[in-house]
Write a protein that holds these residues in place. Structure first.
Motif, PDB file in Angstrom:
ATOM      1  N   THR A 192       0.836  -1.197   0.000  1.00 51.74           N
ATOM      2  CA  THR A 192       0.000   0.000   0.000  1.00 51.74           C
ATOM      3  C   THR A 192       0.872   1.249   0.000  1.00 51.74           C
ATOM      4  N   ALA A 193       1.971   1.198   0.755  1.00 51.70           N
ATOM      5  CA  ALA A 193       2.914   2.322   0.758  1.00 51.70           C
ATOM      6  C   ALA A 193       3.495   2.530  -0.632  1.00 51.70           C
ATOM      7  N   ALA A 194       3.776   1.435  -1.328  1.00 49.62           N
ATOM      8  CA  ALA A 194       4.329   1.526  -2.688  1.00 49.62           C
ATOM      9  C   ALA A 194       3.348   2.241  -3.611  1.00 49.62           C
ATOM     10  N   ALA A 195       2.060   1.965  -3.427  1.00 51.35           N
ATOM     11  CA  ALA A 195       1.038   2.637  -4.238  1.00 51.35           C
ATOM     12  C   ALA A 195       1.011   4.133  -3.939  1.00 51.35           C
ATOM     13  N   GLY A 196       1.185   4.469  -2.662  1.00 52.73           N
ATOM     14  CA  GLY A 196       1.216   5.877  -2.279  1.00 52.73           C
ATOM     15  C   GLY A 196       2.417   6.603  -2.858  1.00 52.73           C
ATOM     16  N   TYR A 197       3.567   5.944  -2.845  1.00 51.42           N
ATOM     17  CA  TYR A 197       4.773   6.565  -3.415  1.00 51.42           C
ATOM     18  C   TYR A 197       4.673   6.679  -4.936  1.00 51.42           C
ATOM     19  N   LYS A 198       4.017   5.714  -5.553  1.00 55.34           N
ATOM     20  CA  LYS A 198       3.829   5.787  -7.007  1.00 55.34           C
ATOM     21  C   LYS A 198       2.996   7.019  -7.366  1.00 55.34           C
ATOM     22  N   LYS A 199       1.978   7.283  -6.559  1.00 49.16           N
ATOM     23  CA  LYS A 199       1.139   8.451  -6.807  1.00 49.16           C
ATOM     24  C   LYS A 199       1.917   9.733  -6.553  1.00 49.16           C
ATOM     25  N   LEU A 200       2.751   9.731  -5.500  1.00 49.12           N
ATOM     26  CA  LEU A 200       3.568  10.910  -5.203  1.00 49.12           C
ATOM     27  C   LEU A 200       4.596  11.146  -6.315  1.00 49.12           C
ATOM     28  N   GLY A 201       5.065  10.033  -6.922  1.00 52.11           N
ATOM     29  CA  GLY A 201       6.025  10.127  -8.015  1.00 52.11           C
ATOM     30  C   GLY A 201       5.458  10.804  -9.244  1.00 52.11           C
ATOM     31  N   TYR A 204       6.238  14.445  -8.108  1.00 56.77           N
ATOM     32  CA  TYR A 204       7.652  14.750  -7.917  1.00 56.77           C
ATOM     33  C   TYR A 204       8.483  13.608  -8.475  1.00 56.77           C
ATOM     34  N   HIS A 205       9.341  13.911  -9.449  1.00 50.52           N
ATOM     35  CA  HIS A 205      10.097  12.845 -10.113  1.00 50.52           C
ATOM     36  C   HIS A 205      11.089  12.156  -9.186  1.00 50.52           C
ATOM     37  N   GLN A 206      11.399  12.768  -8.046  1.00 51.17           N
ATOM     38  CA  GLN A 206      12.326  12.151  -7.090  1.00 51.17           C
ATOM     39  C   GLN A 206      11.797  10.821  -6.547  1.00 51.17           C
ATOM     40  N   PHE A 207      10.490  10.587  -6.673  1.00 47.80           N
ATOM     41  CA  PHE A 207       9.883   9.348  -6.176  1.00 47.80           C
ATOM     42  C   PHE A 207       9.387   8.466  -7.328  1.00 47.80           C
ATOM     43  N   SER A 208       9.911   8.678  -8.511  1.00 51.33           N
ATOM     44  CA  SER A 208       9.371   7.993  -9.686  1.00 51.33           C
ATOM     45  C   SER A 208       9.885   6.575  -9.883  1.00 51.33           C
ATOM     46  N   GLY A 274       6.226  11.015   4.671  1.00 43.81           N
ATOM     47  CA  GLY A 274       5.424   9.883   5.127  1.00 43.81           C
ATOM     48  C   GLY A 274       3.968  10.258   5.276  1.00 43.81           C
ATOM     49  N   TYR A 275       3.720  11.468   5.792  1.00 45.94           N
ATOM     50  CA  TYR A 275       2.346  11.951   5.943  1.00 45.94           C
ATOM     51  C   TYR A 275       1.678  12.093   4.581  1.00 45.94           C
ATOM     52  N   LEU A 276       2.374  12.684   3.614  1.00 50.35           N
ATOM     53  CA  LEU A 276       1.815  12.863   2.276  1.00 50.35           C
ATOM     54  C   LEU A 276       1.483  11.520   1.619  1.00 50.35           C
ATOM     55  N   VAL A 277       2.385  10.547   1.783  1.00 48.61           N
ATOM     56  CA  VAL A 277       2.161   9.228   1.179  1.00 48.61           C
ATOM     57  C   VAL A 277       0.952   8.559   1.821  1.00 48.61           C
TER      58      VAL A 277
END
Length: 382
Positions: A192-201, A204-208, A274-277
């Motif tokens: 689930t965290a991976a899905a959140g980081y994918k959306k954040l990516g 922001y390309h730093q999380f892509s 972490g909060y944003l994700v």
């Protein structure tokens, strides 16, 4: 013949010394790299954090995440017997070479210094230089500015109201009424965290690039003596979680440690990321965990400047929230005031200060500045 042997012995000794000196030179090289990257954050961001470190993290993380256990934890456990064995062999060597005790001690000193230099150089490349990259505020365009007590109180009320609404929708509880996660596997939770980081990516390309899965610490109870709920290891590119910490805190801890994997080493930034994700992970459990993380930090700041308003804020907490916080406090009460905790805090505090977090452990509270900037940008705090 004896003279030739002696000459050969001294030549080998000098060759070994020169080899050690080569590795020892990595120490000043590490300090120089750290200084130069601090002066040029734009180069650090583009060449190192977004280049060298990124691809190293992807490659090593891909390998270590396949292991069903924490390589970091295994290394720590094995380090104790290995150290004792090496110590015994060293003492034995001194006993048999007593007539050359000066040479043996000198050789040992340079060997230890060389090994320490290599490890420090590795840590510098895979972790410390990232402290010198652009701040997340600069990357995201958030404006950090002084805020009034009223603005801080507004932030706390917003977070508290969000937490109340989220907690009401989470009905799985233990016999004491504390929140329970539906999925108990840390590795599964990290999807689930991976899905959140994918959306954040996408923003922001730093999380892509793909994120690693987090791992459970087998000796989590022992880890609790250090007061750590999670730890990221740059040597193995592993995010490790204390499985005994309160369930409501686990998702936000996972997201916090994974922020370090992306090269954001500052604790205040890792908390905010972490909060944003959590907020964008598409999970009520994650959103509640992230909101509670933010509320705790903002509430602690409010308590330091206006205790009356902080007490008033607590009156808005739901029974479920209070139960979650109480149970968490009861668990950590067992690990208060012990030598391991004191040493752990001292080491952690010193490490943060050495990497330009001049407020030490107190820098965790600076997450609130990012939260205020974020909600001010959203038009919710004025």
């Amino acid at each position: 013949m004896r003279r030739r042997r002696r000459h050969s012995f001294y030549r080998r000794r000098h060759v070994l010394l020169y080899k050690r000196m080569f590795f020892i030179l990595l120490l000043p090289l590490s300090l120089g790299l750290n200084y130069l990257t601090k002066q040029k954050p734009e180069i650090t961001e583009r060449i190192f954090s977004g280049g060298i470190y990124k691809y190293y993290a992807i490659c090593l993380g891909f390998l270590t995440e396949k292991l069903p256990f924490s390589l970091m934890e295994v290394g720590i456990v094995l380090a104790i017997p290995v150290f004792l064995i090496l110590l015994a062999l060293w003492i034995r060597h001194i006993f048999y070479e007593w007539e050359r005790i000066g040479e043996v001690l000198q050789k040992s000193f340079w060997t230890v210094t060389a090994v320490g230099s290599v490890l420090f150089f590795w840590l510098t490349l895979m972790c410390n230089i990232n402290y010198n990259r652009y701040t997340f505020a600069e990357i995201s365009g958030l404006t950090i500015q002084p805020s009034s007590v009223e603005e801080l109180y507004q932030l706390c009320r917003i977070l508290a109201e969000d937490a109340v609404q989220l907690r009401e929708q989470l009905t799985l509880e233990d016999e004491e009424g504390a929140f329970l996660l539906e999925e108990t596997s840390i590795r599964e939770l990290s999807k689930t965290a991976a899905a959140g980081y994918k959306k954040l990516g996408e923003q922001y390309h730093q999380f892509s690039y793909p994120v690693i899965r987090t791992k459970t610490i087998f000796f989590s109870h022992q880890m609790s003596y250090t007061n750590l709920v999670g730890v990221y290891c740059p040597f193995t590119m592993e995010a490790n979680i204390n499985k005994e910490s309160a369930d409501y805190s686990v998702p936000s801890t996972i997201c916090h440690e994974l922020a370090h994997y992306y090269g954001f080493m500052r604790e205040d930034e890792a908390n905010f990321i972490g909060y944003l994700v959590c907020k964008n992970a598409g999970s009520l459990e994650y959103e509640y965990s992230g909101t509670m993380l933010a509320l705790i930090h903002a509430g602690n700041q409010l308590a330091t400047v206006d205790m009356e308003r902080y007490n008033e804020l607590w009156s808005h907490y739901s029974e479920g929230m209070i139960t979650d916080l109480r149970k968490n406090s009861e668990y950590w009460e067992e690990f208060k005031d012990n030598k391991v905790t004191e040493v752990s805090k001292t080491v952690n505090d010193s490490y943060l200060k050495a990497n330009h977090q001049v407020d030490g452990i107190q820098s965790y509270g600076r997450m609130v500045d990012l939260l205020l900037a974020y909600y001010r940008q959203e038009g919710k705090v004025e």
